[in-house]
Design a protein around this motif. Structure first.
Motif, PDB file in Angstrom:
ATOM      1  N   GLU A 460      85.732  33.574  90.462  1.00 31.08           N
ATOM      2  CA  GLU A 460      85.563  32.681  91.618  1.00 31.08           C
ATOM      3  C   GLU A 460      86.673  32.869  92.648  1.00 31.08           C
ATOM      4  OE1 GLU A 460      83.291  30.497  92.764  1.00 31.08           O
ATOM      5  OE2 GLU A 460      81.966  31.321  91.236  1.00 31.08           O
ATOM      6  N   GLU A 461      87.817  33.358  92.211  1.00 28.07           N
ATOM      7  CA  GLU A 461      88.903  33.608  93.163  1.00 28.07           C
ATOM      8  C   GLU A 461      88.553  34.722  94.142  1.00 28.07           C
ATOM      9  OE1 GLU A 461      92.349  34.423  90.880  1.00 28.07           O
ATOM     10  OE2 GLU A 461      92.561  32.376  90.107  1.00 28.07           O
ATOM     11  N   ASP A 462      87.555  35.532  93.797  1.00 26.20           N
ATOM     12  CA  ASP A 462      87.155  36.666  94.642  1.00 26.20           C
ATOM     13  C   ASP A 462      85.968  36.328  95.537  1.00 26.20           C
ATOM     14  OD1 ASP A 462      89.011  38.564  93.362  1.00 26.20           O
ATOM     15  OD2 ASP A 462      87.724  38.295  91.607  1.00 26.20           O
ATOM     16  N   ARG A 463      85.589  35.091  95.655  1.00 24.48           N
ATOM     17  CA  ARG A 463      84.387  34.730  96.397  1.00 24.48           C
ATOM     18  C   ARG A 463      84.569  34.976  97.899  1.00 24.48           C
ATOM     19  NH1 ARG A 463      79.798  32.809  95.387  1.00 24.48           N
ATOM     20  NH2 ARG A 463      80.323  32.322  93.208  1.00 24.48           N
ATOM     21  N   VAL A 464      83.529  35.607  98.519  1.00 27.40           N
ATOM     22  CA  VAL A 464      83.541  35.859  99.961  1.00 27.40           C
ATOM     23  C   VAL A 464      82.439  35.090 100.662  1.00 27.40           C
ATOM     24  CG1 VAL A 464      84.686  38.100  99.890  1.00 27.40           C
ATOM     25  CG2 VAL A 464      82.212  37.979  99.574  1.00 27.40           C
ATOM     26  N   VAL A 465      81.318  34.831  99.990  1.00 21.75           N
ATOM     27  CA  VAL A 465      80.264  33.965 100.513  1.00 21.75           C
ATOM     28  C   VAL A 465      79.742  33.123  99.357  1.00 21.75           C
ATOM     29  CG1 VAL A 465      79.586  35.555 102.360  1.00 21.75           C
ATOM     30  CG2 VAL A 465      78.422  35.672 100.148  1.00 21.75           C
ATOM     31  N   SER A 466      79.091  32.030  99.697  1.00 22.77           N
ATOM     32  CA  SER A 466      78.549  31.148  98.666  1.00 22.77           C
ATOM     33  C   SER A 466      77.351  31.792  97.982  1.00 22.77           C
ATOM     34  CB  SER A 466      78.140  29.815  99.285  1.00 22.77           C
ATOM     35  OG  SER A 466      77.029  30.011 100.153  1.00 22.77           O
ATOM     36  N   ARG A 467      77.028  31.276  96.810  1.00 24.34           N
ATOM     37  CA  ARG A 467      75.859  31.771  96.095  1.00 24.34           C
ATOM     38  C   ARG A 467      74.583  31.542  96.911  1.00 24.34           C
ATOM     39  NH1 ARG A 467      75.265  33.366  91.057  1.00 24.34           N
ATOM     40  NH2 ARG A 467      77.388  32.667  90.544  1.00 24.34           N
ATOM     41  N   GLU A 468      74.534  30.422  97.636  1.00 29.97           N
ATOM     42  CA  GLU A 468      73.343  30.129  98.443  1.00 29.97           C
ATOM     43  C   GLU A 468      73.195  31.124  99.590  1.00 29.97           C
ATOM     44  OE1 GLU A 468      74.535  26.909  95.997  1.00 29.97           O
ATOM     45  OE2 GLU A 468      75.681  27.944  97.581  1.00 29.97           O
ATOM     46  N   THR A 469      74.314  31.463 100.235  1.00 30.04           N
ATOM     47  CA  THR A 469      74.261  32.461 101.312  1.00 30.04           C
ATOM     48  C   THR A 469      73.821  33.806 100.766  1.00 30.04           C
ATOM     49  OG1 THR A 469      75.976  31.355 102.612  1.00 30.04           O
ATOM     50  CG2 THR A 469      75.628  33.698 103.024  1.00 30.04           C
ATOM     51  N   SER A 470      74.358  34.199  99.621  1.00 30.78           N
ATOM     52  CA  SER A 470      73.997  35.463  99.004  1.00 30.78           C
ATOM     53  C   SER A 470      72.512  35.504  98.672  1.00 30.78           C
ATOM     54  CB  SER A 470      74.831  35.693  97.742  1.00 30.78           C
ATOM     55  OG  SER A 470      74.474  36.890  97.101  1.00 30.78           O
ATOM     56  N   GLN A 471      71.993  34.411  98.129  1.00 31.57           N
ATOM     57  CA  GLN A 471      70.579  34.374  97.768  1.00 31.57           C
ATOM     58  C   GLN A 471      69.700  34.465  99.013  1.00 31.57           C
ATOM     59  OE1 GLN A 471      69.375  30.810  95.733  1.00 31.57           O
ATOM     60  NE2 GLN A 471      67.408  31.673  95.078  1.00 31.57           N
ATOM     61  N   ALA A 472      70.075  33.748 100.065  1.00 37.72           N
ATOM     62  CA  ALA A 472      69.296  33.797 101.303  1.00 37.72           C
ATOM     63  C   ALA A 472      69.315  35.199 101.909  1.00 37.72           C
ATOM     64  CB  ALA A 472      69.845  32.772 102.298  1.00 37.72           C
ATOM     65  N   LEU A 473      70.478  35.849 101.891  1.00 36.70           N
ATOM     66  CA  LEU A 473      70.566  37.212 102.425  1.00 36.70           C
ATOM     67  C   LEU A 473      69.695  38.167 101.616  1.00 36.70           C
ATOM     68  CD1 LEU A 473      71.918  39.175 104.433  1.00 36.70           C
ATOM     69  CD2 LEU A 473      73.703  39.522 102.724  1.00 36.70           C
ATOM     70  N   ASN A 474      69.688  38.003 100.294  1.00 32.97           N
ATOM     71  CA  ASN A 474      68.868  38.877  99.465  1.00 32.97           C
ATOM     72  C   ASN A 474      67.384  38.744  99.806  1.00 32.97           C
ATOM     73  OD1 ASN A 474      71.214  39.626  98.219  1.00 32.97           O
ATOM     74  ND2 ASN A 474      70.881  38.428  96.356  1.00 32.97           N
ATOM     75  N   GLN A 475      66.940  37.526 100.113  1.00 33.62           N
ATOM     76  CA  GLN A 475      65.547  37.336 100.519  1.00 33.62           C
ATOM     77  C   GLN A 475      65.271  38.047 101.842  1.00 33.62           C
ATOM     78  OE1 GLN A 475      64.230  33.176 100.256  1.00 33.62           O
ATOM     79  NE2 GLN A 475      65.961  32.797  98.889  1.00 33.62           N
ATOM     80  N   MET A 476      66.225  37.994 102.757  1.00 35.96           N
ATOM     81  CA  MET A 476      66.059  38.696 104.036  1.00 35.96           C
ATOM     82  C   MET A 476      65.962  40.199 103.823  1.00 35.96           C
ATOM     83  SD  MET A 476      68.761  36.834 106.577  1.00 35.96           S
ATOM     84  CE  MET A 476      68.632  35.102 107.001  1.00 35.96           C
TER      85      MET A 476
END
Length: 594
Positions: A460-476
């Motif tokens: 978690e110390e390496d997080r750059v975007v939230s899990r929700e942002t990552s999931q939304a980007l993957n759908q795009m």
């Protein structure tokens, strides 16, 4: 006259009183003394004989024991380049993640001459020239006549050549034991391993030294005597590497490209499973950097710094979503052209006055991406790209990659913010791109590229975007492949997602009109990304739909599709039904920014 010593009077009287002859008594006494003396001398002689026998027995036992130890052990000898510096004649193996041999040693010989032992200079020169066609008899003869007794002929020879030299029967020609480095996989992994050479040489040994790639980066580890028997294990999977190279070579030939690169990375921990750069070279016959084939040493995957086109739109979208500027269904103004000073930004087609952020990605709208980046702001763009590693050279374990710094705008103006949002104005390597994509699609955790097996997953110390942002980007990114510009990369059952990018190649005074670098950056499966793949083709061209096509959608995307078809089964992935996920509720750009 001889004087006879007189016997003691007491002994004579005593003998006569007992009725004995004094002469006989004296003779018996002398005989007893003599017997005692001889007995003592015998005891001394026997003791000396036993002592001498023990000494000889110990000596022979020591010699015999030493001979037994020598015969039971491997032959060794003192090897020194100069006083106090031992020559490391051995080097550890290199294997892939599954134990497939990538680099090892083979016993061979070097050949040298000692002129003081030679009797026929001309015969030796002509004989060696007949065995080694690249040697000239006259040149050898000149070497033999130079000052000095010792002269190298060749650092490595084959067993057949060694036998032929033996058959010359010429004194003064000698062989030195060697261990040469061989690479069983040849050019398929040349840019990763790099190569090695003899650095320190002596008549009875030579030391191998890495000159590039993994061989150079881990030179001390590979030459460490305590780790000689422990192979260095890389993250590369040679089955995937072979498949990647085969697909890339066939597509490079099909599109007439002058070069190509491909990277397959484990999105969960940054391990590089495959990395190919074409054209490549064979580390068994590494070309000289300044020679006619020196360009083959250049790795497009880890050293090539290029503008990567619309693949950067994924970062503009992720940054906007992460900062609350927009969501997947946010309406974006796409009216064009977008004017900034004397510059005009246009789309490849007219997409109408507005698109959702998802449609901006699907249709690859430069205007839409630029407006999102302007709304997000220049400092936010800089911070985000810095977090993803685009401000520094890649930390991968290749010394060549450490010198491939991204090219950033000297003055990061608002125009730079606009152009960088769609991949122009900032240049980086395909390895940078693969690392950044892995970091935003794996749930939002920053990974660091590595060529060593067993990398630790990020926390978690390496997080750059939230899990929700990552999931939304993957759908795009999935939508881009299923119904957008990358439809040729759509492989049923593997949920391929990604983004195409077509960047004009820089030219004197601007950009070339008909030369591009076509790139595809994506992942699979998009519902739970496991692997990130980047494909790059330099100056591809194909004739399709009645016209010459150069864009990534026509070249890099089909290459991605072929690659996934080949490598997914090798990676143990079977086709699965696609998991559909609902998009987040629609919103407007203005309201999302509040």
């Amino acid at each position: 006259m001889i004087r006879v010593p007189l016997r003691p009077l007491a002994q004579v009287i005593a003998a006569r009183s007992q009725g004995l002859n004094p002469d006989i008594v004296e003779a018996e006494r002398r005989a007893a003394v003599l017997r005692n003396r001889r007995s003592e001398e015998r005891r001394r002689a026997e003791w000396r004989l036993w002592l001498l026998s023990g000494v000889f027995l110990l000596a022979f036992s020591a010699v015999g024991g030493k001979m037994a130890v020598i015969s039971a052990s491997a032959p060794t000898e003192t090897r020194r380049a100069v006083a106090g510096e031992p020559i490391r004649a051995h080097r550890a193996d290199i294997v892939d993640r599954n134990g497939v041999l990538l680099a090892t040693n083979m016993v061979t010989s070097a050949i040298y001459v000692e002129t003081r032992q030679m009797v026929d200079f001309v015969g030796v020169a002509e004989g060696l020239a007949s065995i080694f066609p690249d040697l000239d008899a006259e040149t050898l003869l000149e070497k033999f006549e130079r000052p000095g007794n010792f002269h190298w002929i060749r650092s490595e020879i084959s067993p057949e050549q060694q036998q032929a030299v033996h058959e010359l029967g010429q004194p003064g020609v000698y062989f030195g034991p060697r261990e040469t480095r061989i690479y069983p996989q040849g050019q398929r992994i040349g840019h990763i391993l790099g190569g090695s050479r003899y650095e320190v040489q002596a008549a009875r040994a030579a030391e191998l030294e890495g000159v590039a790639g993994i061989e150079y980066q881990f030179d001390d580890r590979l030459g460490d005597p305590e780790q000689i028997d422990t192979p260095l294990r890389l993250s590369i999977d040679m089955q995937v590497q072979n498949a990647t190279r085969d697909v890339l070579q066939s597509q490079m030939d099909a599109y007439g490209a002058i070069g190509a690169a491909a990277i397959v990375m484990d999105a969960t921990n940054g391990e590089v499973v495959s990395m190919v750069s074409l054209p490549d070279f064979d580390p068994n016959d590494r070309p000289a950097p300044q020679g006619p084939d020196g360009d083959l040493l250049f790795s497009r995957a880890s050293q090539g710094v290029y503008e990567l086109g619309s693949t950067f739109k994924a970062f503009a979208a992720a940054n906007a979503m992460e900062r609350g500027v927009a969501g997947p269904n946010t309406i974006i103004d796409t009216r064009g052209p977008l004017t900034w000073g004397r510059f005009r930004i246009r789309d490849y087609h007219n997409y109408g006055p507005e698109l959702t952020l998802t449609e901006v990605m699907v249709k690859s709208s430069n205007i839409g991406s630029a407006r999102v980046a302007l709304q997000t702001g220049t400092p936010a763009q800089q911070d985000f790209l810095r977090e993803l590693g685009f401000f520094d050279a890649s930390p991968v374990e290749l010394p060549e990659a450490r010198n491939a710094d991204p090219l950033l705008p000297p003055r990061w103006s608002e125009l730079s913010t606009i152009t960088i949002s769609y991949g122009h104005g900032l240049a980086a390597t395909p390895l940078h791109l693969a690392t950044a994509y892995a970091s935003v699609v794996n749930g939002g955790l920053r990974v660091h590229p590595t060529l060593l097996a067993g990398a630790t997953p990020p926390t978690e110390e390496d997080r750059v975007v939230s899990r929700e942002t990552s999931q939304a980007l993957n759908q795009m990114l999935r939508a881009v492949v299923s119904r957008g510009t990358a439809s040729f990369a759509n492989i049923e059952g593997y949920e391929v997602g990604g983004k195409t990018g077509t960047a004009d190649k820089p030219n004197v005074g601007g950009y070339a009109e008909d030369s591009v670098i076509a790139t595809f950056a994506g992942m699979f499966p998009s519902s739970n990304p496991r692997y990130v793949v980047v494909v790059s083709l330099d100056e591809p061209e194909t004739f399709a739909a009645g016209a010459i096509r150069r864009t990534a959608g026509w070249t890099a995307a089909p290459t991605m599709g072929m690659l996934v078809t080949r490598i997914a089964p090798i990676l143990g992935m079977r086709p699965q039904p696609e998991v559909l996920v609902e998009n987040v509720p629609a919103t407007t750009l203005a309201s999302a920014g509040q």
